[in-house]
Write a protein that holds these residues in place. Sequence first.
Motif, PDB file in Angstrom:
ATOM      1  N   PHE A 237       0.835  -1.202   0.000  1.00 59.49           N
ATOM      2  CA  PHE A 237       0.000   0.000   0.000  1.00 59.49           C
ATOM      3  C   PHE A 237       0.869   1.250   0.000  1.00 59.49           C
ATOM      4  CE2 PHE A 237      -2.282   3.295   2.475  1.00 59.49           C
ATOM      5  CZ  PHE A 237      -3.387   3.466   1.666  1.00 59.49           C
ATOM      6  N   ALA A 238       1.909   1.266   0.849  1.00 57.31           N
ATOM      7  CA  ALA A 238       2.792   2.433   0.946  1.00 57.31           C
ATOM      8  C   ALA A 238       3.493   2.680  -0.386  1.00 57.31           C
ATOM      9  CB  ALA A 238       3.808   2.234   2.064  1.00 57.31           C
ATOM     10  N   ARG A 239       3.972   1.624  -1.034  1.00 58.36           N
ATOM     11  CA  ARG A 239       4.638   1.792  -2.329  1.00 58.36           C
ATOM     12  C   ARG A 239       3.667   2.325  -3.384  1.00 58.36           C
ATOM     13  NH1 ARG A 239       7.928  -2.137  -0.484  1.00 58.36           N
ATOM     14  NH2 ARG A 239       6.686  -3.926  -1.071  1.00 58.36           N
ATOM     15  N   LEU A 240       2.430   1.854  -3.348  1.00 60.36           N
ATOM     16  CA  LEU A 240       1.413   2.328  -4.283  1.00 60.36           C
ATOM     17  C   LEU A 240       1.149   3.815  -4.074  1.00 60.36           C
ATOM     18  CD1 LEU A 240      -0.823   1.800  -6.415  1.00 60.36           C
ATOM     19  CD2 LEU A 240      -2.350   1.269  -4.500  1.00 60.36           C
ATOM     20  N   VAL A 241       0.961   4.233  -2.821  1.00 63.98           N
ATOM     21  CA  VAL A 241       0.677   5.636  -2.518  1.00 63.98           C
ATOM     22  C   VAL A 241       1.880   6.508  -2.860  1.00 63.98           C
ATOM     23  CG1 VAL A 241       0.138   7.270  -0.668  1.00 63.98           C
ATOM     24  CG2 VAL A 241      -1.053   5.087  -0.779  1.00 63.98           C
ATOM     25  N   GLU A 242       3.087   6.064  -2.502  1.00 61.04           N
ATOM     26  CA  GLU A 242       4.292   6.841  -2.813  1.00 61.04           C
ATOM     27  C   GLU A 242       4.456   6.983  -4.316  1.00 61.04           C
ATOM     28  OE1 GLU A 242       7.413   4.786  -0.751  1.00 61.04           O
ATOM     29  OE2 GLU A 242       7.160   6.029   1.035  1.00 61.04           O
ATOM     30  N   GLY A 243       4.191   5.933  -5.052  1.00 64.52           N
ATOM     31  CA  GLY A 243       4.277   5.997  -6.512  1.00 64.52           C
ATOM     32  C   GLY A 243       3.302   7.008  -7.082  1.00 64.52           C
ATOM     33  N   GLY A 244       2.103   7.064  -6.520  1.00 68.46           N
ATOM     34  CA  GLY A 244       1.107   8.042  -6.955  1.00 68.46           C
ATOM     35  C   GLY A 244       1.531   9.460  -6.652  1.00 68.46           C
ATOM     36  N   GLU A 245       2.148   9.669  -5.469  1.00 67.79           N
ATOM     37  CA  GLU A 245       2.640  10.995  -5.119  1.00 67.79           C
ATOM     38  C   GLU A 245       3.754  11.417  -6.061  1.00 67.79           C
ATOM     39  OE1 GLU A 245       3.789  10.784  -1.007  1.00 67.79           O
ATOM     40  OE2 GLU A 245       1.719  10.891  -0.306  1.00 67.79           O
ATOM     41  N   GLU A 246       4.634  10.489  -6.400  1.00 68.21           N
ATOM     42  CA  GLU A 246       5.740  10.778  -7.316  1.00 68.21           C
ATOM     43  C   GLU A 246       5.192  11.130  -8.701  1.00 68.21           C
ATOM     44  OE1 GLU A 246       9.417  11.781  -7.899  1.00 68.21           O
ATOM     45  OE2 GLU A 246       8.768  10.996  -5.981  1.00 68.21           O
ATOM     46  N   LYS A 247       4.161  10.396  -9.124  1.00 69.22           N
ATOM     47  CA  LYS A 247       3.544  10.664 -10.428  1.00 69.22           C
ATOM     48  C   LYS A 247       2.918  12.058 -10.442  1.00 69.22           C
ATOM     49  CE  LYS A 247       0.090   8.862 -13.583  1.00 69.22           C
ATOM     50  NZ  LYS A 247      -1.109   8.073 -13.677  1.00 69.22           N
ATOM     51  N   GLU A 248       2.211  12.413  -9.352  1.00 71.58           N
ATOM     52  CA  GLU A 248       1.602  13.746  -9.265  1.00 71.58           C
ATOM     53  C   GLU A 248       2.659  14.835  -9.303  1.00 71.58           C
ATOM     54  OE1 GLU A 248      -1.145  14.527  -6.091  1.00 71.58           O
ATOM     55  OE2 GLU A 248      -2.258  12.704  -6.520  1.00 71.58           O
ATOM     56  N   LYS A 249       3.752  14.614  -8.575  1.00 75.17           N
ATOM     57  CA  LYS A 249       4.838  15.589  -8.541  1.00 75.17           C
ATOM     58  C   LYS A 249       5.411  15.776  -9.948  1.00 75.17           C
ATOM     59  CE  LYS A 249       9.313  16.364  -6.343  1.00 75.17           C
ATOM     60  NZ  LYS A 249      10.350  15.751  -5.538  1.00 75.17           N
ATOM     61  N   MET A 250       5.622  14.671 -10.667  1.00 76.87           N
ATOM     62  CA  MET A 250       6.172  14.741 -12.017  1.00 76.87           C
ATOM     63  C   MET A 250       5.197  15.447 -12.954  1.00 76.87           C
ATOM     64  SD  MET A 250       8.834  14.200 -13.737  1.00 76.87           S
ATOM     65  CE  MET A 250       9.780  13.065 -12.758  1.00 76.87           C
ATOM     66  N   GLU A 251       3.897  15.184 -12.812  1.00 79.61           N
ATOM     67  CA  GLU A 251       2.904  15.858 -13.649  1.00 79.61           C
ATOM     68  C   GLU A 251       2.908  17.356 -13.380  1.00 79.61           C
ATOM     69  OE1 GLU A 251      -0.707  13.746 -12.763  1.00 79.61           O
ATOM     70  OE2 GLU A 251      -0.192  12.089 -14.092  1.00 79.61           O
ATOM     71  N   GLY A 252       3.061  17.743 -12.107  1.00 77.69           N
ATOM     72  CA  GLY A 252       3.137  19.167 -11.753  1.00 77.69           C
ATOM     73  C   GLY A 252       4.360  19.832 -12.351  1.00 77.69           C
ATOM     74  N   LEU A 253       5.498  19.152 -12.302  1.00 77.34           N
ATOM     75  CA  LEU A 253       6.725  19.693 -12.901  1.00 77.34           C
ATOM     76  C   LEU A 253       6.574  19.833 -14.414  1.00 77.34           C
ATOM     77  CD1 LEU A 253       9.663  17.903 -11.051  1.00 77.34           C
ATOM     78  CD2 LEU A 253       9.149  20.342 -11.066  1.00 77.34           C
ATOM     79  N   THR A 254       5.974  18.835 -15.036  1.00 78.87           N
ATOM     80  CA  THR A 254       5.777  18.869 -16.486  1.00 78.87           C
ATOM     81  C   THR A 254       4.899  20.048 -16.871  1.00 78.87           C
ATOM     82  OG1 THR A 254       6.001  16.478 -16.598  1.00 78.87           O
ATOM     83  CG2 THR A 254       4.962  17.539 -18.478  1.00 78.87           C
ATOM     84  N   GLU A 255       3.827  20.276 -16.102  1.00 81.99           N
ATOM     85  CA  GLU A 255       2.925  21.392 -16.372  1.00 81.99           C
ATOM     86  C   GLU A 255       3.641  22.733 -16.178  1.00 81.99           C
ATOM     87  OE1 GLU A 255      -0.141  23.363 -17.772  1.00 81.99           O
ATOM     88  OE2 GLU A 255      -0.001  21.186 -17.775  1.00 81.99           O
ATOM     89  N   ALA A 256       4.428  22.851 -15.112  1.00 85.94           N
ATOM     90  CA  ALA A 256       5.181  24.084 -14.867  1.00 85.94           C
ATOM     91  C   ALA A 256       6.182  24.323 -15.995  1.00 85.94           C
ATOM     92  CB  ALA A 256       5.907  24.009 -13.524  1.00 85.94           C
ATOM     93  N   PHE A 257       6.870  23.270 -16.427  1.00 86.01           N
ATOM     94  CA  PHE A 257       7.832  23.394 -17.523  1.00 86.01           C
ATOM     95  C   PHE A 257       7.141  23.913 -18.778  1.00 86.01           C
ATOM     96  CE2 PHE A 257      10.240  21.617 -21.137  1.00 86.01           C
ATOM     97  CZ  PHE A 257      11.471  22.185 -20.885  1.00 86.01           C
ATOM     98  N   ARG A 258       5.957  23.366 -19.075  1.00 86.14           N
ATOM     99  CA  ARG A 258       5.203  23.813 -20.258  1.00 86.14           C
ATOM    100  C   ARG A 258       4.893  25.303 -20.182  1.00 86.14           C
ATOM    101  NH1 ARG A 258       1.406  19.570 -19.703  1.00 86.14           N
ATOM    102  NH2 ARG A 258       2.309  17.747 -20.637  1.00 86.14           N
ATOM    103  N   MET A 259       4.583  25.796 -18.982  1.00 79.75           N
ATOM    104  CA  MET A 259       4.254  27.212 -18.815  1.00 79.75           C
ATOM    105  C   MET A 259       5.469  28.102 -19.079  1.00 79.75           C
ATOM    106  SD  MET A 259       1.832  26.977 -15.418  1.00 79.75           S
ATOM    107  CE  MET A 259       2.177  28.657 -14.970  1.00 79.75           C
ATOM    108  N   TYR A 260       6.653  27.633 -18.693  1.00 79.89           N
ATOM    109  CA  TYR A 260       7.860  28.448 -18.808  1.00 79.89           C
ATOM    110  C   TYR A 260       8.549  28.328 -20.162  1.00 79.89           C
ATOM    111  CZ  TYR A 260       8.066  29.849 -13.909  1.00 79.89           C
ATOM    112  OH  TYR A 260       7.814  30.423 -12.688  1.00 79.89           O
ATOM    113  N   GLN A 261       8.324  27.253 -20.904  1.00 81.92           N
ATOM    114  CA  GLN A 261       9.052  27.067 -22.165  1.00 81.92           C
ATOM    115  C   GLN A 261       8.557  28.027 -23.242  1.00 81.92           C
ATOM    116  OE1 GLN A 261       8.619  23.295 -24.086  1.00 81.92           O
ATOM    117  NE2 GLN A 261       6.414  23.295 -23.923  1.00 81.92           N
ATOM    118  N   MET A 262       9.335  28.153 -24.272  1.00 78.85           N
ATOM    119  CA  MET A 262       9.031  29.078 -25.360  1.00 78.85           C
ATOM    120  C   MET A 262       8.375  28.348 -26.517  1.00 78.85           C
ATOM    121  SD  MET A 262       9.109  32.132 -26.346  1.00 78.85           S
ATOM    122  CE  MET A 262      10.300  33.412 -26.196  1.00 78.85           C
TER     123      MET A 262
END
Length: 140
Positions: A63-88
Amino acid sequence: MEAHHRYESVFNHFDLDKDGNISPSELQEFVRAMGGEMSLAEAVGVVETSDEDGDGLLGLEEFARLVEGGEEKEKMEGLTEAFRMYQMEDTGCITPKSLKRMLSRLGDKRRIDECKAMISAFDLNGDGVLDFHEFKHMMS
């Protein structure tokens, strides 16, 4: 294996029948409590892919690995979205000009030379722009 104490109280709360495991229906209840929706069939599928000992249930470690994996995925999605906002214009990189534009939108007025200096601090390959890998490094 070391128990993930951080998730133990959440695990115990959703282990409704107190058998020391999270069943697909209990996982479904957990997702619902987190504001999501998951069908029982989807919950069965998630349990099957996360179930390492083959008992059809999730123990605390699983369960902990599943939840941690989901948190990591959310974090990566947030970074990807932020990168899209800043790129040219979909160039796949952040340029001094695109950084200046985005900072300006956020109320932070910077000169182009300041933006170049900010980028050079994290520009690992020296090309004068930030790719996603460099941006991720900067944000960590």
